[in-house]
Design a protein around this motif. Sequence first.
Motif, PDB file in Angstrom:
ATOM      1  N   ARG A  98       0.781  -1.174   0.022  1.00  0.00           N
ATOM      2  CA  ARG A  98      -0.040   0.119  -0.022  1.00  0.00           C
ATOM      3  C   ARG A  98       0.933   1.255  -0.073  1.00  0.00           C
ATOM      4  O   ARG A  98       1.789   1.327   0.706  1.00  0.00           O
ATOM      5  CB  ARG A  98      -1.088  -0.055   1.056  1.00  0.00           C
ATOM      6  CG  ARG A  98      -1.859  -1.069   1.131  1.00  0.00           C
ATOM      7  CD  ARG A  98      -2.913  -1.103   2.458  1.00  0.00           C
ATOM      8  NE  ARG A  98      -3.879  -2.027   2.436  1.00  0.00           N
ATOM      9  CZ  ARG A  98      -3.668  -3.289   2.972  1.00  0.00           C
ATOM     10  NH1 ARG A  98      -2.613  -3.620   3.516  1.00  0.00           N
ATOM     11  NH2 ARG A  98      -4.789  -4.341   2.994  1.00  0.00           N
ATOM     12  N   TRP A 101       4.320   3.310  -5.516  1.00  0.00           N
ATOM     13  CA  TRP A 101       3.845   3.803  -6.613  1.00  0.00           C
ATOM     14  C   TRP A 101       4.250   2.890  -7.740  1.00  0.00           C
ATOM     15  O   TRP A 101       5.325   2.409  -7.726  1.00  0.00           O
ATOM     16  CB  TRP A 101       4.825   5.366  -6.978  1.00  0.00           C
ATOM     17  CG  TRP A 101       4.328   5.988  -8.101  1.00  0.00           C
ATOM     18  CD1 TRP A 101       4.982   5.800  -9.304  1.00  0.00           C
ATOM     19  CD2 TRP A 101       3.340   6.937  -8.458  1.00  0.00           C
ATOM     20  NE1 TRP A 101       4.302   6.857 -10.241  1.00  0.00           N
ATOM     21  CE2 TRP A 101       3.200   7.573  -9.595  1.00  0.00           C
ATOM     22  CE3 TRP A 101       2.355   7.397  -7.384  1.00  0.00           C
ATOM     23  CZ2 TRP A 101       2.346   8.141 -10.135  1.00  0.00           C
ATOM     24  CZ3 TRP A 101       1.615   8.315  -7.856  1.00  0.00           C
ATOM     25  CH2 TRP A 101       1.466   8.825  -9.009  1.00  0.00           C
ATOM     26  N   ILE A 108       3.818  -5.163 -11.726  1.00  0.00           N
ATOM     27  CA  ILE A 108       2.723  -4.729 -10.598  1.00  0.00           C
ATOM     28  C   ILE A 108       2.845  -5.950  -9.481  1.00  0.00           C
ATOM     29  O   ILE A 108       2.712  -5.636  -8.283  1.00  0.00           O
ATOM     30  CB  ILE A 108       1.533  -4.156 -11.030  1.00  0.00           C
ATOM     31  CG1 ILE A 108       0.594  -3.785  -9.972  1.00  0.00           C
ATOM     32  CG2 ILE A 108       0.951  -5.322 -11.898  1.00  0.00           C
ATOM     33  CD1 ILE A 108      -0.581  -3.040 -10.373  1.00  0.00           C
ATOM     34  N   SER A 122       1.438  -3.580 -14.896  1.00  0.00           N
ATOM     35  CA  SER A 122       0.376  -2.550 -14.531  1.00  0.00           C
ATOM     36  C   SER A 122      -0.194  -1.844 -15.509  1.00  0.00           C
ATOM     37  O   SER A 122       0.145  -1.362 -16.497  1.00  0.00           O
ATOM     38  CB  SER A 122       0.505  -1.676 -13.655  1.00  0.00           C
ATOM     39  OG  SER A 122      -0.436  -0.837 -13.036  1.00  0.00           O
ATOM     40  N   GLU A 125      -1.030   3.793 -13.976  1.00  0.00           N
ATOM     41  CA  GLU A 125      -0.117   4.385 -13.027  1.00  0.00           C
ATOM     42  C   GLU A 125      -0.552   5.191 -11.828  1.00  0.00           C
ATOM     43  O   GLU A 125      -1.623   5.744 -12.108  1.00  0.00           O
ATOM     44  CB  GLU A 125       0.788   5.400 -13.969  1.00  0.00           C
ATOM     45  CG  GLU A 125       2.062   6.145 -13.040  1.00  0.00           C
ATOM     46  CD  GLU A 125       2.895   6.866 -13.985  1.00  0.00           C
ATOM     47  OE1 GLU A 125       3.612   7.776 -13.243  1.00  0.00           O
ATOM     48  OE2 GLU A 125       2.767   7.055 -15.092  1.00  0.00           O
ATOM     49  N   SER A 127      -0.761   5.385  -7.080  1.00  0.00           N
ATOM     50  CA  SER A 127      -0.315   4.903  -5.823  1.00  0.00           C
ATOM     51  C   SER A 127      -1.252   3.722  -5.255  1.00  0.00           C
ATOM     52  O   SER A 127      -2.611   3.870  -5.314  1.00  0.00           O
ATOM     53  CB  SER A 127      -0.133   6.003  -4.672  1.00  0.00           C
ATOM     54  OG  SER A 127      -0.082   5.308  -3.404  1.00  0.00           O
ATOM     55  N   VAL A 128      -0.848   2.678  -5.067  1.00  0.00           N
ATOM     56  CA  VAL A 128      -1.470   1.683  -4.434  1.00  0.00           C
ATOM     57  C   VAL A 128      -2.370   1.760  -3.245  1.00  0.00           C
ATOM     58  O   VAL A 128      -1.830   2.354  -2.236  1.00  0.00           O
ATOM     59  CB  VAL A 128      -0.828   0.553  -4.272  1.00  0.00           C
ATOM     60  CG1 VAL A 128      -1.642  -0.925  -3.552  1.00  0.00           C
ATOM     61  CG2 VAL A 128      -0.044  -0.145  -5.238  1.00  0.00           C
ATOM     62  N   VAL A 153      -5.505  -5.039  -6.996  1.00  0.00           N
ATOM     63  CA  VAL A 153      -5.387  -3.909  -6.202  1.00  0.00           C
ATOM     64  C   VAL A 153      -6.054  -2.869  -6.669  1.00  0.00           C
ATOM     65  O   VAL A 153      -6.850  -2.783  -7.870  1.00  0.00           O
ATOM     66  CB  VAL A 153      -3.745  -3.546  -6.450  1.00  0.00           C
ATOM     67  CG1 VAL A 153      -2.897  -4.532  -5.913  1.00  0.00           C
ATOM     68  CG2 VAL A 153      -3.413  -3.155  -8.175  1.00  0.00           C
ATOM     69  N   THR A 154      -6.166  -1.821  -5.641  1.00  0.00           N
ATOM     70  CA  THR A 154      -6.858  -0.707  -6.316  1.00  0.00           C
ATOM     71  C   THR A 154      -5.847   0.403  -6.503  1.00  0.00           C
ATOM     72  O   THR A 154      -4.912   0.372  -5.237  1.00  0.00           O
ATOM     73  CB  THR A 154      -7.982  -0.167  -5.541  1.00  0.00           C
ATOM     74  OG1 THR A 154      -7.613  -0.057  -4.010  1.00  0.00           O
ATOM     75  CG2 THR A 154      -9.437  -0.980  -5.353  1.00  0.00           C
ATOM     76  N   VAL A 155      -5.870   1.434  -7.254  1.00  0.00           N
ATOM     77  CA  VAL A 155      -4.748   2.452  -7.419  1.00  0.00           C
ATOM     78  C   VAL A 155      -5.533   3.899  -7.491  1.00  0.00           C
ATOM     79  O   VAL A 155      -6.515   4.113  -8.103  1.00  0.00           O
ATOM     80  CB  VAL A 155      -3.971   2.171  -8.572  1.00  0.00           C
ATOM     81  CG1 VAL A 155      -3.068   3.296  -9.023  1.00  0.00           C
ATOM     82  CG2 VAL A 155      -3.524   0.757  -8.656  1.00  0.00           C
ATOM     83  N   GLN A 156      -4.651   4.587  -6.640  1.00  0.00           N
ATOM     84  CA  GLN A 156      -5.170   6.318  -6.904  1.00  0.00           C
ATOM     85  C   GLN A 156      -4.271   6.754  -7.977  1.00  0.00           C
ATOM     86  O   GLN A 156      -3.055   6.573  -7.797  1.00  0.00           O
ATOM     87  CB  GLN A 156      -4.729   6.817  -5.365  1.00  0.00           C
ATOM     88  CG  GLN A 156      -5.769   6.689  -4.422  1.00  0.00           C
ATOM     89  CD  GLN A 156      -7.205   7.478  -4.717  1.00  0.00           C
ATOM     90  OE1 GLN A 156      -7.413   8.322  -5.503  1.00  0.00           O
ATOM     91  NE2 GLN A 156      -8.267   7.067  -3.850  1.00  0.00           N
ATOM     92  N   SER A 157      -4.908   7.196  -9.081  1.00  0.00           N
ATOM     93  CA  SER A 157      -4.100   7.464 -10.181  1.00  0.00           C
ATOM     94  C   SER A 157      -4.623   9.068 -10.581  1.00  0.00           C
ATOM     95  O   SER A 157      -5.646   9.250 -11.053  1.00  0.00           O
ATOM     96  CB  SER A 157      -4.720   6.452 -11.374  1.00  0.00           C
ATOM     97  OG  SER A 157      -3.948   6.941 -12.724  1.00  0.00           O
TER      98      SER A 157
END
Length: 225
Positions: A98, A101, A108, A122, A125, A127-128, A153-157
């Motif tokens: 978590r 980047w 990934i 991945s 692009e 942050s996990v 995973v989920t990613v804040q992109s």
Amino acid sequence: MTVLLVLFTFAIFLTIDYFYAKAKHPVRVAPAMTKAPVAVTPTLKPNMVGGFSVPSNLRYHPGHTWALSESPNLVRVGMDDFATKLTGKIESLTLPQRGQWIRQGQKIWSLVRNGVKVDMVSPIEGSVAEINEAAIKDPSLVSQDPYGEGWMVTVQSPDAKTNFRNLLGGALARWWTEESSMRLQRLMPNALGALAQDGGVALDDIASTLPDEQWVKVTREFFLT
């Protein structure tokens, strides 16, 4: 360079498909007096291409991972049906931490089968934000439900919109899966029975038809690692 050539080919394919569709379905002018059309419930067709499931609401990386936008900047990520069937029985998963980047097109996660590790890339692009602890504890979830409980995973992109432009969707995703299926059949001349024919469904464990050394070579080719 190879990826650029592939994407250029996709662009040509979409252009041809667009004009073909127009020619095949020309606009018709309805006569002045017609009977009211009878309402017909549309038949829902499964999103199966070359024996593999390709949900239309997702976007796909050529390395056989998928991305789903859950909010403007939050993206859920996993491996597609082609990848899970080619991988077969997964013994263990290694997911990113978590807050880590990750970059689009770079490693990934890793998975292990028969003691042999392969990596995947991945589709996005950022942050996990979260990892699927349930899949780590029970990797069979990935094979059983790759687009649901088997997410990774989920990613804040921050630049998700731009990232999604680099992914495959719609007709292009279906074409890519069909092409992958055909390539896999060419690489596996002694295991054609493992793949779908005439619109069927591919075996859940195509990997079982390959020796480990060949399996690693094939997966790295398709997963772009």
